[in-house]
Design an enzyme around this catalytic site. Structure first.
Site, PDB file in Angstrom:
ATOM      1  N   PRO A 171       0.829  -1.208   0.000  1.00  0.00           N
ATOM      2  CA  PRO A 171       0.000   0.000   0.000  1.00  0.00           C
ATOM      3  C   PRO A 171       0.866   1.262   0.000  1.00  0.00           C
ATOM      4  O   PRO A 171       1.884   1.296   0.702  1.00  0.00           O
ATOM      5  CB  PRO A 171      -0.796  -0.098   1.305  1.00  0.00           C
ATOM      6  CG  PRO A 171      -0.628  -1.492   1.800  1.00  0.00           C
ATOM      7  CD  PRO A 171       0.610  -2.054   1.185  1.00  0.00           C
ATOM      8  N   VAL A 172       0.484   2.269  -0.787  1.00  0.00           N
ATOM      9  CA  VAL A 172       1.320   3.483  -0.863  1.00  0.00           C
ATOM     10  C   VAL A 172       1.059   4.402   0.326  1.00  0.00           C
ATOM     11  O   VAL A 172      -0.004   4.364   0.935  1.00  0.00           O
ATOM     12  CB  VAL A 172       1.105   4.276  -2.185  1.00  0.00           C
ATOM     13  CG1 VAL A 172       1.546   3.460  -3.377  1.00  0.00           C
ATOM     14  CG2 VAL A 172      -0.331   4.734  -2.322  1.00  0.00           C
ATOM     15  N   ASP A 182      14.417   3.285   5.148  1.00  0.00           N
ATOM     16  CA  ASP A 182      13.571   2.467   4.269  1.00  0.00           C
ATOM     17  C   ASP A 182      14.397   1.766   3.192  1.00  0.00           C
ATOM     18  O   ASP A 182      14.328   0.554   3.016  1.00  0.00           O
ATOM     19  CB  ASP A 182      12.521   3.343   3.559  1.00  0.00           C
ATOM     20  CG  ASP A 182      11.342   3.655   4.437  1.00  0.00           C
ATOM     21  OD1 ASP A 182      11.503   3.600   5.665  1.00  0.00           O
ATOM     22  OD2 ASP A 182      10.265   3.951   3.888  1.00  0.00           O
ATOM     23  N   ALA A 194      10.734   0.334  -2.037  1.00  0.00           N
ATOM     24  CA  ALA A 194      10.715  -1.012  -2.624  1.00  0.00           C
ATOM     25  C   ALA A 194      10.667  -0.935  -4.150  1.00  0.00           C
ATOM     26  O   ALA A 194      11.361  -1.691  -4.844  1.00  0.00           O
ATOM     27  CB  ALA A 194       9.534  -1.812  -2.079  1.00  0.00           C
ATOM     28  N   LEU A 253       4.869   1.353   4.782  1.00  0.00           N
ATOM     29  CA  LEU A 253       5.422   0.032   4.449  1.00  0.00           C
ATOM     30  C   LEU A 253       6.561   0.132   3.421  1.00  0.00           C
ATOM     31  O   LEU A 253       7.026  -0.882   2.915  1.00  0.00           O
ATOM     32  CB  LEU A 253       4.320  -0.899   3.931  1.00  0.00           C
ATOM     33  CG  LEU A 253       3.418  -1.493   5.018  1.00  0.00           C
ATOM     34  CD1 LEU A 253       2.216  -2.193   4.409  1.00  0.00           C
ATOM     35  CD2 LEU A 253       4.188  -2.486   5.880  1.00  0.00           C
ATOM     36  N   GLY A 254       6.975   1.343   3.138  1.00  0.00           N
ATOM     37  CA  GLY A 254       8.165   1.504   2.286  1.00  0.00           C
ATOM     38  C   GLY A 254       7.905   1.264   0.813  1.00  0.00           C
ATOM     39  O   GLY A 254       8.808   0.828   0.086  1.00  0.00           O
TER      40      GLY A 254
END
Ligand code: PMV
Length: 320
Positions: free
Chosen positions: A108-109, A159, A118, A113-114
């Site tokens: 999810p953006v 991150d 990623a 959650l990075g």
């Protein structure tokens, strides 16, 4: 064709204070990932005087991008996807053949959650592998950090680091990377508020707060640093039960830093009421995710409670 994948991440302890040179702990979340494939366009071997940028196609269906690199740059000269591509080839010192690049992600953006890091890491690896050799992790990390600056303003680099190395990381800004070992794996439920909250804003607001009274907030950051040290020691010794109270203490400080939100606090209280041993927001805050430490047998009950309390998703992950 070349392809690469990079995991999501969560910050277990120490967000925000990490921007002020205190340590933080972050771990990869393998259940979610960004995936990139890069093909050399065999239909466009003859450039006919055209620049590779105008013939390189980018597809990122999750964010509605189906365009050429040229158009993306014309639309936004610092677009993170376009910037990764340009930077990688600048670094390699080559003009590549026309490419077809596809980017997808289940992360999810703007939720902690990075996702941005990623995508950068997977894209850097896939691009380098498509036209040259794989890049060493250290180089991938440096290139990904440049892109984090576009997302964040003043990112600590945590991150891109945890996602590049895909291992638990003890992170101190400006110091060499330190990975650490988890003595006894433990279970964390990640609840997503569904509120998109740009990290740049919460980081900026913490900076304004810090500017009002350096002495006071430096002491608060010191306390976060102590929590992080205690948490790392507990994880390395397998004293997992110590982590719950440390999460609660870290969350209380994040509330003082004004980066929690009614939704985050509600999910934190819900997780605790459903049997979590501790809970806190994770990442930039104001929205995004919270995390809860649970006994494995309580994970599904806590995840279900979070969903009923309004979480968009609840992911259970084993930290190991
Ligand atoms: O929101 P996330 O998970 O990308 O993390 C931000 C972490 C902060 O400490 C708030 C900022 C940073 O750059 O470290």
């Amino acid at each position: 064709m070349s392809s690469a994948s990079a995991p999501g991440k969560i910050i277990l302890f120490g967000e925000h204070a990490v921007v002020y040179a205190r340590p933080a702990l972050a771990v990869p979340v393998l259940q979610v990932h960004a995936d990139v494939t890069v093909d050399v366009r065999t239909d466009k071997t003859d450039l006919m005087g055209k620049d590779w940028r105008s013939l390189t196609l980018i597809e990122a269906p999750d964010i509605g991008i189906f365009t050429t690199l040229d158009s993306l740059l014309a639309h936004q000269s610092t677009h993170p996807l376009a910037t990764v591509i340009v930077n990688v080839f600048q670094f390699l010192g080559i003009d590549p053949p026309p490419l077809k690049i596809r980017v997808t992600s289940s992360i999810p953006v703007a939720s902690g959650l990075g996702s941005g890091a990623a995508v950068s890491v997977a894209l850097i690896r896939a691009l380098a592998a498509a036209v040259s050799d794989s890049l060493p992790d250290e180089q991938v990390n440096t290139l990904a950090y440049e892109i984090e600056k576009l997302h964040h303003g003043t990112p600590s680099g945590i991150d891109n680091t945890v996602i590049t190395y895909a291992r638990p990381v003890y992170f101190v800004r400006g110091r060499p990377i330190e990975t650490f070992s988890v003595h006894t794996p433990f279970t964390v439920v990640i609840g997503n508020t569904g509120v998109a909250a740009p990290t740049k804003e919460s980081v900026g607001d913490v900076r304004k707060l810090w500017e009002t009274d350096h002495t006071r907030w430096e002491q608060v950051f010191d306390r976060v640093g102590e929590i992080v040290q205690q948490a790392r020691a507990a994880i390395e010794k397998g004293e997992t039960s110590a982590l719950g109270p440390l999460m609660d203490a870290n969350h209380a400080i994040l509330q003082r830093l004004t980066v929690s939100s009614p939704e985050l606090d509600h999910l934190v209280l819900t997780a605790k009421a459903a049997g979590a041993e501790g809970a806190k927001l994770s990442g930039g805050g104001r929205g995004g995710n919270m995390i809860a430490l649970v006994q494995p047998q309580r994970a599904e009950a806590v995840a279900a409670a979070l969903r009923s309390a309004g979480a968009l998703s609840a992911i259970t992950t084993l930290v190991q």
